[in-house]
Design a protein around this motif. Sequence first.
Motif, PDB file in Angstrom:
ATOM      1  N   ARG A 174       0.826  -1.408  -0.022  1.00 54.11           N
ATOM      2  CA  ARG A 174      -0.240   0.127   0.052  1.00 54.11           C
ATOM      3  C   ARG A 174       0.720   1.068   0.049  1.00 54.11           C
ATOM      4  O   ARG A 174       0.567   2.289  -0.729  1.00 54.11           O
ATOM      5  CB  ARG A 174      -0.891   0.019   1.242  1.00 54.11           C
ATOM      6  N   PRO A 175       2.188   1.408   0.976  1.00 52.23           N
ATOM      7  CA  PRO A 175       2.698   2.705   0.839  1.00 52.23           C
ATOM      8  C   PRO A 175       3.469   2.859  -0.367  1.00 52.23           C
ATOM      9  O   PRO A 175       3.884   4.085  -0.462  1.00 52.23           O
ATOM     10  CB  PRO A 175       3.709   2.420   1.789  1.00 52.23           C
ATOM     11  N   HIS A 176       3.732   1.886  -1.173  1.00 46.70           N
ATOM     12  CA  HIS A 176       4.365   2.050  -2.431  1.00 46.70           C
ATOM     13  C   HIS A 176       3.505   2.341  -3.685  1.00 46.70           C
ATOM     14  O   HIS A 176       4.060   2.536  -4.701  1.00 46.70           O
ATOM     15  CB  HIS A 176       5.229   0.945  -2.910  1.00 46.70           C
ATOM     16  N   VAL A 177       2.446   2.238  -3.543  1.00 45.65           N
ATOM     17  CA  VAL A 177       1.393   2.210  -4.894  1.00 45.65           C
ATOM     18  C   VAL A 177       1.293   3.774  -5.553  1.00 45.65           C
ATOM     19  O   VAL A 177       1.309   3.723  -6.709  1.00 45.65           O
ATOM     20  CB  VAL A 177      -0.199   2.029  -4.441  1.00 45.65           C
ATOM     21  N   ALA A 227      -4.348  -4.035  -8.891  1.00 44.12           N
ATOM     22  CA  ALA A 227      -5.495  -3.164  -9.229  1.00 44.12           C
ATOM     23  C   ALA A 227      -6.250  -2.930  -8.239  1.00 44.12           C
ATOM     24  O   ALA A 227      -6.857  -1.635  -8.347  1.00 44.12           O
ATOM     25  CB  ALA A 227      -6.062  -4.081 -10.376  1.00 44.12           C
ATOM     26  N   ASP A 228      -6.524  -3.456  -7.306  1.00 45.64           N
ATOM     27  CA  ASP A 228      -7.382  -3.065  -6.291  1.00 45.64           C
ATOM     28  C   ASP A 228      -6.578  -1.874  -5.527  1.00 45.64           C
ATOM     29  O   ASP A 228      -7.242  -1.169  -4.990  1.00 45.64           O
ATOM     30  CB  ASP A 228      -7.600  -4.289  -5.305  1.00 45.64           C
ATOM     31  N   LEU A 229      -5.600  -2.097  -5.201  1.00 41.98           N
ATOM     32  CA  LEU A 229      -4.671  -1.135  -4.255  1.00 41.98           C
ATOM     33  C   LEU A 229      -4.697   0.204  -5.266  1.00 41.98           C
ATOM     34  O   LEU A 229      -4.947   1.347  -4.585  1.00 41.98           O
ATOM     35  CB  LEU A 229      -3.427  -1.520  -4.235  1.00 41.98           C
ATOM     36  N   LYS A 230      -4.481   0.130  -6.591  1.00 39.80           N
ATOM     37  CA  LYS A 230      -4.278   1.098  -7.366  1.00 39.80           C
ATOM     38  C   LYS A 230      -5.572   1.977  -7.421  1.00 39.80           C
ATOM     39  O   LYS A 230      -5.886   3.084  -7.358  1.00 39.80           O
ATOM     40  CB  LYS A 230      -3.809   0.951  -8.706  1.00 39.80           C
ATOM     41  N   ARG A 231      -6.791   1.025  -7.559  1.00 41.68           N
ATOM     42  CA  ARG A 231      -8.110   1.637  -7.611  1.00 41.68           C
ATOM     43  C   ARG A 231      -8.385   2.428  -6.461  1.00 41.68           C
ATOM     44  O   ARG A 231      -9.192   3.610  -6.480  1.00 41.68           O
ATOM     45  CB  ARG A 231      -9.144   0.632  -7.839  1.00 41.68           C
ATOM     46  N   ASN A 232      -8.257   1.823  -5.251  1.00 36.00           N
ATOM     47  CA  ASN A 232      -8.588   2.589  -4.086  1.00 36.00           C
ATOM     48  C   ASN A 232      -7.964   3.725  -3.780  1.00 36.00           C
ATOM     49  O   ASN A 232      -8.225   4.777  -3.288  1.00 36.00           O
ATOM     50  CB  ASN A 232      -8.326   1.565  -2.872  1.00 36.00           C
TER      51      ASN A 232
END
Length: 203
Positions: free
Chosen positions: A111-114, A151-156
């Motif tokens: 998450r911190p790297h997205v 994809a989920d992390l980028k979308r959020n």
Amino acid sequence: MRKRYFETPFIPAQIDAFFTCLFTEIVAKCAGTSWSSKETLITVSDPKALPGDFKGSKPIKGDKFGHRIAFPAAWLNLEFSKEGYFQIPADESGERKPPRSLTESVSEALRPHVDAGFLSNKKAAEIFGLSEQQLARKLRKEGTTLGKLLADLKRNRAEELLKEGDHSVTRVAEMLGYSDATSFAHAFKGWTGIPPSKIKKDI
């Protein structure tokens, strides 16, 4: 010699302090009511890496061989109480949480790297300390893929940034590693069914 996939962000003193805390906590749990900071000598490479009053004792500076914990040998004969020690932590409702899944752990680690540029499957696996194939195989056992997680992390993260209102669609695209706003808009619409500009207008 095994290949090292990434450089640790922690300096040796922090690593030494972490294991000092870990093993001291184990000794304290085992000693129970017999624990006494006056009978314990904690040696660490850099005492400044620990809290000033750690477990009621004052750690002393050691050498390059790392941390050491000295305590009375009699403590080794104490009966260890497992009560409340090996239980799964409870949440705010008092219910016991099940063990974290690999999927949750990977998501939290990435998450911190997205929004720090383009995050590929290979780079994501390196951050987690595994090869891309190893991580893919483990995630497959949990019914998901690294691509889906990313994809989920980028979308959020995209939704968060757009709703904050401080960034343009172009800027969000750059932060998430897309070559241009059009590519990002296409991906975003695929995730949510609506264009990113719609999120901006609804703020």
